[in-house]
Design a protein around this motif. Structure first.
Motif, PDB file in Angstrom:
ATOM      1  N   GLU A  59      32.256  29.311  46.978  1.00 15.24           N
ATOM      2  CA  GLU A  59      32.638  28.475  46.033  1.00 15.24           C
ATOM      3  C   GLU A  59      31.812  28.608  44.916  1.00 15.24           C
ATOM      4  O   GLU A  59      32.151  28.718  43.533  1.00 15.24           O
ATOM      5  CB  GLU A  59      32.539  27.003  46.388  1.00 15.24           C
ATOM      6  CG  GLU A  59      33.571  26.723  47.477  1.00 15.24           C
ATOM      7  CD  GLU A  59      33.321  25.315  48.173  1.00 15.24           C
ATOM      8  OE1 GLU A  59      32.527  24.552  47.625  1.00 15.24           O
ATOM      9  OE2 GLU A  59      33.899  25.021  49.136  1.00 15.24           O
ATOM     10  N   GLU A  60      30.506  28.962  44.956  1.00 14.11           N
ATOM     11  CA  GLU A  60      29.457  28.850  43.776  1.00 14.11           C
ATOM     12  C   GLU A  60      29.057  30.339  43.207  1.00 14.11           C
ATOM     13  O   GLU A  60      28.624  30.442  42.168  1.00 14.11           O
ATOM     14  CB  GLU A  60      28.319  28.194  44.082  1.00 14.11           C
ATOM     15  CG  GLU A  60      28.427  26.735  44.602  1.00 14.11           C
ATOM     16  CD  GLU A  60      28.973  25.715  43.558  1.00 14.11           C
ATOM     17  OE1 GLU A  60      28.470  26.170  42.258  1.00 14.11           O
ATOM     18  OE2 GLU A  60      29.458  24.736  43.489  1.00 14.11           O
ATOM     19  N   LEU A  61      29.097  31.210  43.983  1.00 16.42           N
ATOM     20  CA  LEU A  61      28.670  32.618  43.450  1.00 16.42           C
ATOM     21  C   LEU A  61      29.632  33.875  43.519  1.00 16.42           C
ATOM     22  O   LEU A  61      29.276  34.662  42.432  1.00 16.42           O
ATOM     23  CB  LEU A  61      27.637  32.978  44.764  1.00 16.42           C
ATOM     24  CG  LEU A  61      26.412  32.344  45.109  1.00 16.42           C
ATOM     25  CD1 LEU A  61      25.327  32.747  45.891  1.00 16.42           C
ATOM     26  CD2 LEU A  61      25.743  31.802  43.840  1.00 16.42           C
ATOM     27  N   ILE A  62      30.612  33.679  44.105  1.00 12.92           N
ATOM     28  CA  ILE A  62      31.508  34.700  44.024  1.00 12.92           C
ATOM     29  C   ILE A  62      32.287  34.567  42.602  1.00 12.92           C
ATOM     30  O   ILE A  62      33.151  33.480  42.495  1.00 12.92           O
ATOM     31  CB  ILE A  62      32.419  35.031  45.369  1.00 12.92           C
ATOM     32  CG1 ILE A  62      31.603  35.503  46.288  1.00 12.92           C
ATOM     33  CG2 ILE A  62      33.595  35.939  44.902  1.00 12.92           C
ATOM     34  CD1 ILE A  62      32.229  35.716  47.698  1.00 12.92           C
ATOM     35  N   ASP A  63      32.798  35.535  41.858  1.00 11.39           N
ATOM     36  CA  ASP A  63      33.872  35.402  40.719  1.00 11.39           C
ATOM     37  C   ASP A  63      35.117  36.239  41.371  1.00 11.39           C
ATOM     38  O   ASP A  63      35.249  37.254  41.624  1.00 11.39           O
ATOM     39  CB  ASP A  63      33.100  36.244  39.688  1.00 11.39           C
ATOM     40  CG  ASP A  63      34.234  36.193  38.554  1.00 11.39           C
ATOM     41  OD1 ASP A  63      35.341  35.835  38.502  1.00 11.39           O
ATOM     42  OD2 ASP A  63      33.843  37.041  37.319  1.00 11.39           O
ATOM     43  N   TRP A  64      35.901  35.358  41.733  1.00  8.68           N
ATOM     44  CA  TRP A  64      37.152  35.668  42.502  1.00  8.68           C
ATOM     45  C   TRP A  64      38.190  36.558  41.599  1.00  8.68           C
ATOM     46  O   TRP A  64      38.766  37.159  42.029  1.00  8.68           O
ATOM     47  CB  TRP A  64      37.731  34.709  43.237  1.00  8.68           C
ATOM     48  CG  TRP A  64      37.085  34.092  44.528  1.00  8.68           C
ATOM     49  CD1 TRP A  64      36.112  33.090  44.567  1.00  8.68           C
ATOM     50  CD2 TRP A  64      37.100  34.795  45.562  1.00  8.68           C
ATOM     51  NE1 TRP A  64      35.537  32.917  45.812  1.00  8.68           N
ATOM     52  CE2 TRP A  64      36.015  34.044  46.576  1.00  8.68           C
ATOM     53  CE3 TRP A  64      37.624  35.653  46.219  1.00  8.68           C
ATOM     54  CZ2 TRP A  64      35.817  34.361  47.894  1.00  8.68           C
ATOM     55  CZ3 TRP A  64      37.467  36.106  47.714  1.00  8.68           C
ATOM     56  CH2 TRP A  64      36.620  35.453  48.410  1.00  8.68           C
ATOM     57  N   ASP A  65      37.891  36.129  40.307  1.00 14.12           N
ATOM     58  CA  ASP A  65      38.749  36.813  39.418  1.00 14.12           C
ATOM     59  C   ASP A  65      38.252  38.419  39.222  1.00 14.12           C
ATOM     60  O   ASP A  65      39.230  39.177  39.017  1.00 14.12           O
ATOM     61  CB  ASP A  65      38.784  36.489  37.941  1.00 14.12           C
ATOM     62  CG  ASP A  65      39.280  34.860  38.008  1.00 14.12           C
ATOM     63  OD1 ASP A  65      40.267  34.775  38.584  1.00 14.12           O
ATOM     64  OD2 ASP A  65      38.873  34.062  37.110  1.00 14.12           O
ATOM     65  N   ALA A  66      37.277  38.663  39.640  1.00 16.38           N
ATOM     66  CA  ALA A  66      36.616  40.065  39.601  1.00 16.38           C
ATOM     67  C   ALA A  66      36.764  40.754  40.875  1.00 16.38           C
ATOM     68  O   ALA A  66      36.379  41.861  40.952  1.00 16.38           O
ATOM     69  CB  ALA A  66      35.162  40.029  38.903  1.00 16.38           C
ATOM     70  N   ALA A  67      37.080  40.055  41.991  1.00 12.88           N
ATOM     71  CA  ALA A  67      37.089  40.609  43.301  1.00 12.88           C
ATOM     72  C   ALA A  67      38.133  41.325  43.485  1.00 12.88           C
ATOM     73  O   ALA A  67      39.216  41.364  42.715  1.00 12.88           O
ATOM     74  CB  ALA A  67      37.045  39.305  44.312  1.00 12.88           C
ATOM     75  N   ASP A  69      35.738  43.890  43.122  1.00 15.13           N
ATOM     76  CA  ASP A  69      34.597  44.539  42.652  1.00 15.13           C
ATOM     77  C   ASP A  69      33.514  43.602  42.085  1.00 15.13           C
ATOM     78  O   ASP A  69      32.287  44.236  41.878  1.00 15.13           O
ATOM     79  CB  ASP A  69      35.048  45.308  41.251  1.00 15.13           C
ATOM     80  CG  ASP A  69      36.129  46.370  41.525  1.00 15.13           C
ATOM     81  OD1 ASP A  69      36.116  46.985  42.680  1.00 15.13           O
ATOM     82  OD2 ASP A  69      37.301  46.282  40.900  1.00 15.13           O
ATOM     83  N   ASP A  70      33.665  42.477  42.392  1.00 14.84           N
ATOM     84  CA  ASP A  70      32.513  41.409  42.121  1.00 14.84           C
ATOM     85  C   ASP A  70      31.194  42.026  42.982  1.00 14.84           C
ATOM     86  O   ASP A  70      31.374  41.963  44.014  1.00 14.84           O
ATOM     87  CB  ASP A  70      33.019  40.097  42.224  1.00 14.84           C
ATOM     88  CG  ASP A  70      31.736  39.013  42.075  1.00 14.84           C
ATOM     89  OD1 ASP A  70      31.238  38.860  40.853  1.00 14.84           O
ATOM     90  OD2 ASP A  70      31.319  38.419  43.061  1.00 14.84           O
ATOM     91  N   PRO A  71      30.173  41.639  42.166  1.00 21.34           N
ATOM     92  CA  PRO A  71      28.937  42.420  43.147  1.00 21.34           C
ATOM     93  C   PRO A  71      28.462  41.343  44.250  1.00 21.34           C
ATOM     94  O   PRO A  71      28.276  41.639  45.368  1.00 21.34           O
ATOM     95  CB  PRO A  71      27.807  42.268  41.948  1.00 21.34           C
ATOM     96  CG  PRO A  71      28.197  41.633  41.038  1.00 21.34           C
ATOM     97  CD  PRO A  71      29.744  41.815  40.896  1.00 21.34           C
ATOM     98  N   ILE A  72      28.640  40.050  43.982  1.00 15.31           N
ATOM     99  CA  ILE A  72      28.517  39.146  45.253  1.00 15.31           C
ATOM    100  C   ILE A  72      29.422  39.211  46.195  1.00 15.31           C
ATOM    101  O   ILE A  72      29.261  39.084  47.447  1.00 15.31           O
ATOM    102  CB  ILE A  72      28.338  37.658  44.634  1.00 15.31           C
ATOM    103  CG1 ILE A  72      27.125  37.543  43.433  1.00 15.31           C
ATOM    104  CG2 ILE A  72      27.772  36.682  45.591  1.00 15.31           C
ATOM    105  CD1 ILE A  72      25.798  37.973  43.898  1.00 15.31           C
TER     106      ILE A  72
END
Length: 453
Positions: A59-67, A69-72
């Motif tokens: 909820e706090e760390l992952i940028d789901w719009d970028a997944a 490829d999001d680094p987290i």
């Protein structure tokens, strides 16, 4: 230390811990936009390598719009190409056909055995008891002044990093685990070996333990006069900062930290931060303030990982952020020769350029950091630079730490190799036939004998 709540909690701050495991992967990877075939491939990788994440990371760390490829996201979610394609296809076929769990696990175990599950001889480092009795499991004495201890109840984490070099601890195979609940054995060993001045509690993650359990391991160490420091290796600040803010035993845990400091010993909180975003939430910053208020010193470290933090700007931002919040940059590690190393490793030449590019743009307070460093069998080897000597291009290296103390701080040279990713990919330079650790006689055995009579 003030235990008052000094900031408004984020929406997820007071929620109970919730873990997500492989059974949730299909739903979560669909959220990242993966198609059916890719989701199956990810599940196949997770049948071999461990997967665990929690609600805070989600909820706090992952940028789901970028997944994806999001680094987290890449930090915690398996990738379809982390393992050889033939291995992934084999496990995927078994999952698709509904094969029994035992058959899937047998195939997974065959793949795991090829991934060097215990680098640097980890399973061979358990220390012997006095008198030559059976080794004490869960204790390692690799360097004369330092003992590692693996608390049995700390052999998991709030979330698993995809690059974790201790992945073998988390796959459910008892033969691959090393841990101990015998703190009295550790204390007795320390009193018999006053050359040991530092104990590192590691895992897994010791901060997965509640305060009452953690206290049973920590308090006995306070009576060991020769012990100068207690270190706790943990990713909890990044993955579950609630451990130090809103968890029911957060205040008790911080009081335990105070007791260590008040005893006259250094409490070193070895925090793993792999990306600047892990420091962004106010909740993390608040947890950092509370830990520092106990007198503990927070030192930060992480490996250099391809696709997650393999650029100088990322490390510069991390180190500057850590200094701003009163933490001490400590290590940039090289990805170890285990698990999906081929997927995550950065060549040593590139690793040095990334390190140097970040190091030369930070203040002196951040230049406490050392790297790029390899924790290999002979010890911790640092790449200090690239030079041309007598017409030969070489890596300039030294031991930060070594099994043979005589090697510590002594420079040595390796032939420059732009493709090398690990110490054992390198060859001696400048006419040398062997590296220093190969030249040292049975002195290594003599050192171990001296450390463990």
């Amino acid at each position: 230390m003030s235990l008052t709540h000094d900031a408004t909690p984020s929406p997820s701050a007071g929620r109970r811990f919730r873990a997500y495991t492989a059974k949730h992967l299909d739903e979560l990877t669909a959220r990242a936009g993966l198609g059916e075939a890719d989701r199956l491939a990810v599940r196949a990788v997770a049948a071999v390598l461990p997967f665990r994440v929690n609600s805070y990371v989600i909820e706090e760390l992952i940028d789901w719009d970028a997944a994806p490829d999001d680094p987290i996201y890449r930090l915690v979610f398996p990738q379809a190409d982390m393992l050889p394609q033939t291995d992934v296809a084999r496990i995927a076929d078994l999952l698709r056909s509904g094969a029994p769990a035992g058959e899937v696990n047998r195939a997974a175990n065959e793949i795991r055995a090829r991934l060097n599950p215990h680098p640097a001889g980890q399973m061979d480092l358990n220390v012997p008891t006095t008198g030559g009795r059976d080794p004490l499991e869960g204790m390692q004495h690799k360097y004369p002044e330092t003992v590692l201890f693996f608390p049995k109840q700390g052999q998991t984490c709030h979330a698993y990093c995809t690059y974790c070099f201790r992945w073998a601890q988390f796959v459910g195979d008892a033969d691959l685990k090393f841990a101990s609940s015998e703190i009295d054995h550790l204390v007795a060993y320390l009193k018999e070996h006053p050359e040991v001045t530092s104990v590192l509690l590691t895992g897994g993650d010791p901060m997965i333990m509640g305060e009452a359990v953690l206290r049973r391991y920590v308090e006995p160490l306070l009576d060991v006069a020769s012990l100068e420091s207690i270190r706790i290796g943990t990713k909890s600040l990044a993955y579950w900062p609630q451990r130090f803010t809103t968890d029911p035993d957060a205040d008790d845990t911080l009081r335990l930290f105070e007791r260590v400091v008040d005893s006259g010993k250094n409490l070193a909180f070895m925090a793993h931060f792999s990306h600047p975003r892990e420091m962004a939430p106010e909740l993390v910053q608040r947890a950092v303030r509370r830990i520092r208020a106990t007198g503990a010193v927070i030192r930060t470290q992480a490996p250099l990982i391809r696709t997650i933090n393999d650029d100088s700007a990322t490390w510069e931002t991390m180190w500057r952020t850590h200094v701003r919040h009163g933490m001490v940059p400590y290590y940039m590690f090289v990805e170890r020769d285990t698990g999906p190393q081929d997927y995550f490793a950065v060549p040593l030449a590139r690793a040095y350029e990334i390190y140097r590019g970040a190091y030369n743009r930070v203040s002196g307070l951040a230049r406490t950091v050392r790297g790029p460093s390899m924790s290999a069998t002979p010890g911790k080897v640092c790449i200090d630079g690239v030079a041309e000597i007598a017409g030969e291009k070489v890596f300039v290296c030294h031991f930060i730490q070594a099994r043979d103390p005589e090697l510590v701080g002594r420079p040595f040279f390796a032939r420059y190799d732009e493709k090398a990713v690990w110490l054992f990919d390198l060859e001696p330079a400048l006419g040398a036939e062997r590296f220093p650790w190969d030249q040292a006689p049975p002195a290594d055995a003599a050192l171990l004998d001296a450390a463990h009579p």
